[in-house]
Design a protein around this motif. Structure first.
Motif, PDB file in Angstrom:
ATOM      1  N   GLN A  81      40.150  40.551  37.112  1.00 25.29           N
ATOM      2  CA  GLN A  81      39.896  39.535  38.136  1.00 25.29           C
ATOM      3  C   GLN A  81      38.468  39.635  38.655  1.00 25.29           C
ATOM      4  O   GLN A  81      37.801  38.614  38.884  1.00 25.29           O
ATOM      5  CB  GLN A  81      40.890  39.707  39.286  1.00 25.29           C
ATOM      6  N   VAL A  82      37.984  40.865  38.824  1.00 27.99           N
ATOM      7  CA  VAL A  82      36.620  41.087  39.301  1.00 27.99           C
ATOM      8  C   VAL A  82      35.606  40.584  38.286  1.00 27.99           C
ATOM      9  O   VAL A  82      34.629  39.907  38.639  1.00 27.99           O
ATOM     10  CB  VAL A  82      36.390  42.582  39.595  1.00 27.99           C
ATOM     11  N   VAL A  83      35.823  40.908  37.010  1.00 27.34           N
ATOM     12  CA  VAL A  83      34.923  40.452  35.942  1.00 27.34           C
ATOM     13  C   VAL A  83      34.841  38.934  35.941  1.00 27.34           C
ATOM     14  O   VAL A  83      33.756  38.351  35.850  1.00 27.34           O
ATOM     15  CB  VAL A  83      35.393  40.967  34.568  1.00 27.34           C
ATOM     16  N   PRO A 102      43.564  49.226  38.958  1.00 27.13           N
ATOM     17  CA  PRO A 102      44.403  48.619  37.923  1.00 27.13           C
ATOM     18  C   PRO A 102      43.589  47.686  37.021  1.00 27.13           C
ATOM     19  O   PRO A 102      42.654  47.019  37.480  1.00 27.13           O
ATOM     20  CB  PRO A 102      45.437  47.824  38.726  1.00 27.13           C
ATOM     21  N   LEU A 103      43.962  47.645  35.756  1.00 25.58           N
ATOM     22  CA  LEU A 103      43.237  46.815  34.784  1.00 25.58           C
ATOM     23  C   LEU A 103      43.239  45.348  35.196  1.00 25.58           C
ATOM     24  O   LEU A 103      42.234  44.644  35.018  1.00 25.58           O
ATOM     25  CB  LEU A 103      43.868  46.969  33.399  1.00 25.58           C
ATOM     26  N   GLU A 104      44.335  44.881  35.777  1.00 28.85           N
ATOM     27  CA  GLU A 104      44.416  43.488  36.201  1.00 28.85           C
ATOM     28  C   GLU A 104      43.384  43.169  37.285  1.00 28.85           C
ATOM     29  O   GLU A 104      42.823  42.077  37.325  1.00 28.85           O
ATOM     30  CB  GLU A 104      45.823  43.174  36.727  1.00 28.85           C
ATOM     31  N   PHE A 142      31.475  45.246  48.255  1.00 33.46           N
ATOM     32  CA  PHE A 142      31.340  45.085  46.814  1.00 33.46           C
ATOM     33  C   PHE A 142      32.720  45.058  46.177  1.00 33.46           C
ATOM     34  O   PHE A 142      33.727  45.421  46.797  1.00 33.46           O
ATOM     35  CB  PHE A 142      30.546  46.258  46.222  1.00 33.46           C
ATOM     36  N   GLU A 143      32.743  44.639  44.935  1.00 39.38           N
ATOM     37  CA  GLU A 143      33.944  44.768  44.118  1.00 39.38           C
ATOM     38  C   GLU A 143      33.958  46.172  43.485  1.00 39.38           C
ATOM     39  O   GLU A 143      32.911  46.793  43.349  1.00 39.38           O
ATOM     40  CB  GLU A 143      33.939  43.708  42.997  1.00 39.38           C
TER      41      GLU A 143
END
Length: 236
Positions: free
Chosen positions: A180-182, A174-176, A95-96
């Motif tokens: 990317q996952v979203v 990390p927010l980045e 999963f992410e």
């Protein structure tokens, strides 16, 4: 047929499996035949990710029991990423955000999506008892309305905004990476755009469960899916 105490599906949240096929080594021009003779670190037997995983393998001509060198299904869900990072398996179903983090850290490489391979299914769905629905109609409607508005918001806003709104739930990510996952999940259609559970997705889910030997009998869509509330909210 009457189902007096059955839980009814009332509002869908996600509509694909959320796992990805991650390889230990980069593979150019990947085909599913590359899994033959390999060790595959899958999810828990009988769980939804594993049922989808085996379904996708079979749809791509891979017999999990005969074409793989080894199919590992006995590792606890929370320890699967650690097991792979420690050297277990040639391929893993993750999963992410773990899949993206592994790729960023050079531990593994995302080479395909079980969600896009399997198609739309009611993966995350809210349910309620008939008795609760009968006595709490307003609550059910408010809940479904909130879900629908959130679904619209996720589709309309940049991935960075969505990522920021959920970052507190992923303190160590990390927010980045969250952004990317979203974007990845949204691009492949994992987030349902409406709360309405589609009939074809309902029967695909049962096909996957039957293929895995986990479905005693098929249940008609209209017996366990309430579409009245979702349709009402969507048409307001």
């Amino acid at each position: 047929m009457s189902f007096p105490c059955i839980m009814f599906n009332i509002s869908q949240l996600t509509q694909t499996d959320g796992t990805f096929l991650v390889s230990r080594e980069p593979i150019e021009n990947f085909t599913w035949d590359d899994l033959k003779g390999s060790t595959f670190l899958g999810q828990r037997a009988g769980g939804m990710p594993q049922m989808v995983g085996e379904y996708v393998l079979k749809q791509n001509g891979i017999d999990p029991q005969n074409d793989l060198e080894e199919l590992i299904q006995n590792i606890d869900f929370g320890n699967i990423p650690t097991a792979f990072a420690s050297g277990t398996g040639d391929f893993v179903q993750l999963f992410e955000p773990q899949a993206t983090q592994f790729e960023q850290d050079g531990i593994g490489y995302i080479i395909d999506s079980f969600g896009t391979q399997s198609g739309n299914i009611p993966y995350t769905v809210y349910m309620a008892k008939r008795s609760f629905m009968n006595s709490n109609e307003e609550i059910i409607e408010k809940f479904t309305r909130a879900i629908y508005r959130a679904q619209q918001w996720v589709q309309e806003n940049p991935a960075s905004v969505v990522a920021e709104s959920i970052s507190d739930f992923f303190e160590d990510t990390p927010l980045e990476t969250i952004e990317q996952v979203v974007e990845r999940y949204r691009d492949q259609g994992s987030y349902a755009e409406t709360p309405l559970l589609q009939e074809d997705a309902w029967y695909l889910l049962q096909e996957i469960m039957e293929e895995a030997g986990e479905l005693p009998r098929e249940i008609p869509y209209e017996n366990l899916v309430n579409t009245t509330i979702a349709n009402k909210i969507m048409n307001e």
